[in-house]
Design an enzyme around this catalytic site. Sequence first.
Site, PDB file in Angstrom:
ATOM      1  N   ARG A  54      16.853 -21.811 -10.910  1.00 39.11           N
ATOM      2  CA  ARG A  54      15.434 -22.100 -11.164  1.00 39.11           C
ATOM      3  C   ARG A  54      14.612 -20.833 -10.972  1.00 39.11           C
ATOM      4  O   ARG A  54      14.107 -20.554  -9.892  1.00 39.11           O
ATOM      5  CB  ARG A  54      14.950 -23.212 -10.223  1.00 39.11           C
ATOM      6  N   GLN A  72      19.932 -30.547 -21.976  1.00 48.07           N
ATOM      7  CA  GLN A  72      18.718 -29.730 -22.025  1.00 48.07           C
ATOM      8  C   GLN A  72      19.056 -28.234 -21.930  1.00 48.07           C
ATOM      9  O   GLN A  72      19.753 -27.810 -21.012  1.00 48.07           O
ATOM     10  CB  GLN A  72      17.831 -30.175 -20.857  1.00 48.07           C
ATOM     11  N   ARG A  77      23.463 -21.216 -19.743  1.00 52.06           N
ATOM     12  CA  ARG A  77      22.899 -20.918 -18.417  1.00 52.06           C
ATOM     13  C   ARG A  77      23.725 -21.549 -17.289  1.00 52.06           C
ATOM     14  O   ARG A  77      23.475 -21.252 -16.123  1.00 52.06           O
ATOM     15  CB  ARG A  77      21.448 -21.392 -18.334  1.00 52.06           C
ATOM     16  N   HIS A 145      14.168 -17.248 -21.171  1.00 51.49           N
ATOM     17  CA  HIS A 145      13.218 -18.159 -20.494  1.00 51.49           C
ATOM     18  C   HIS A 145      12.728 -17.525 -19.182  1.00 51.49           C
ATOM     19  O   HIS A 145      12.895 -18.102 -18.098  1.00 51.49           O
ATOM     20  CB  HIS A 145      13.961 -19.474 -20.226  1.00 51.49           C
ATOM     21  N   ASP A 190       2.863 -26.605 -21.621  1.00 51.53           N
ATOM     22  CA  ASP A 190       4.202 -26.544 -22.199  1.00 51.53           C
ATOM     23  C   ASP A 190       4.051 -26.470 -23.717  1.00 51.53           C
ATOM     24  O   ASP A 190       3.947 -27.493 -24.380  1.00 51.53           O
ATOM     25  CB  ASP A 190       5.011 -27.783 -21.771  1.00 51.53           C
ATOM     26  N   GLU A 247       8.231 -16.967 -22.988  1.00 53.28           N
ATOM     27  CA  GLU A 247       9.607 -16.916 -23.479  1.00 53.28           C
ATOM     28  C   GLU A 247       9.680 -16.484 -24.938  1.00 53.28           C
ATOM     29  O   GLU A 247       8.887 -16.937 -25.756  1.00 53.28           O
ATOM     30  CB  GLU A 247      10.224 -18.317 -23.356  1.00 53.28           C
TER      31      GLU A 247
HETATM   32  O1  TA6 Z   1      10.561 -23.687 -21.982  1.00 49.67           O
HETATM   33  C1  TA6 Z   1       9.803 -24.761 -21.536  1.00 49.67           C
HETATM   34  C2  TA6 Z   1      10.698 -25.911 -21.207  1.00 49.67           C
HETATM   35  O2  TA6 Z   1      11.459 -26.270 -22.323  1.00 49.67           O
HETATM   36  C3  TA6 Z   1       9.837 -27.044 -20.677  1.00 49.67           C
HETATM   37  O3  TA6 Z   1       9.733 -28.125 -21.575  1.00 49.67           O
HETATM   38  C4  TA6 Z   1      10.443 -27.379 -19.346  1.00 49.67           C
HETATM   39  O4  TA6 Z   1      11.179 -28.518 -19.333  1.00 49.67           O
HETATM   40  C5  TA6 Z   1      11.185 -26.112 -19.005  1.00 49.67           C
HETATM   41  O5  TA6 Z   1      11.620 -25.541 -20.188  1.00 49.67           O
HETATM   42  C6  TA6 Z   1      12.256 -26.144 -17.939  1.00 49.67           C
HETATM   43  O6  TA6 Z   1      13.384 -26.834 -18.312  1.00 49.67           O
HETATM   44  P1  TA6 Z   1      14.511 -27.097 -17.240  1.00 49.67           P
HETATM   45  O7  TA6 Z   1      15.628 -27.769 -17.972  1.00 49.67           O
HETATM   46  O8  TA6 Z   1      14.948 -25.758 -16.706  1.00 49.67           O
HETATM   47  O9  TA6 Z   1      13.889 -27.950 -16.174  1.00 49.67           O
END
Ligand code: TA6
Length: 274
Positions: A54, A72, A77, A145, A190, A247
């Site tokens: 994080r 996601q 990563r 990111h 966001d 990003e």
């Molecule tokens: O880049 C922005 C984003 O896609 C947000 O929508 C938010 O969810 C963030 O990334 C972090 O994502 P994560 O999966 O690391 O919690």
Amino acid sequence: MDNHPFHELVASDGARAIIALDGAHVTSWIPAKESENRLFVSARSTYGPGHAIRGGIPIIFPQFGAFGPLAQHGFARRRRWMALDTTTVAGHATFGLHDDDETRALWPHAFEATLQVKVGGPSLAVTLTVHNSGESELTFTAAFHPYFAVRQAFGALVEGLSGCRYRDSLRDGGVFDERDAQLTISGPLDRIYYNAPDRVIVRDGDRVMTIEKSGFPEVVVWNPGAEGTRSRTDFLEGEEHAMLCVEAALIEYPLLLAPGASWTGAQRMTASTQ
Ligand code: TA6
């Protein structure tokens, strides 16, 4: 953290960066003549294969966000990368990731990805190359990111996005036009800015971060706000004040790579004061 190997890069001018092999994730960057980490990492971050750190600079590949069937932000990563040439030139290192049984079970493609990290003077540059080493075409989305460490996120300004169309995830994914010359961060945000310029500037009090990109059409700006840090187990309450993500991303039109073809995208960050 013995099981979580890190690689330290030190340039001849004293600029330094630390990269975790898990995710080839830059976790620290201190420009030359400075003493503070310009990247934020949460005090509650987890580490190790299978976890996403994080903070720092997560590599998002082969899927940005939830725009596809994978977990996601894809798997890069959460995977351990290999250190390739980490010793030849001061301030440079290269890391690699390729497909294996686990990645092919998630995403049925042969690929070789490399991350080059270069640190020196006031700048840090990260370059991602993806090569299709298979015999059929593949498509992917991707991003760097970075979580920038800021003194006061709410009040920070982002310049350069005026006139861009953007998708606002906090307004049901609605698409709007950015009219403000300076985007002021004042709470959770966001947004995906489409066809964004290759240079944007973040102003945080008297600290300036110039962010340049190539190969990535989009810029994403994210701050989780108070609710976003409270609801995530790997954030400390209040850390929304200390970070801002800006990003370089490739989202709207997934990149199609023919067999044998490669793509490269880069993000360069330069710290200064005004
Ligand atoms: O880049 C922005 C984003 O896609 C947000 O929508 C938010 O969810 C963030 O990334 C972090 O994502 P994560 O999966 O690391 O919690």
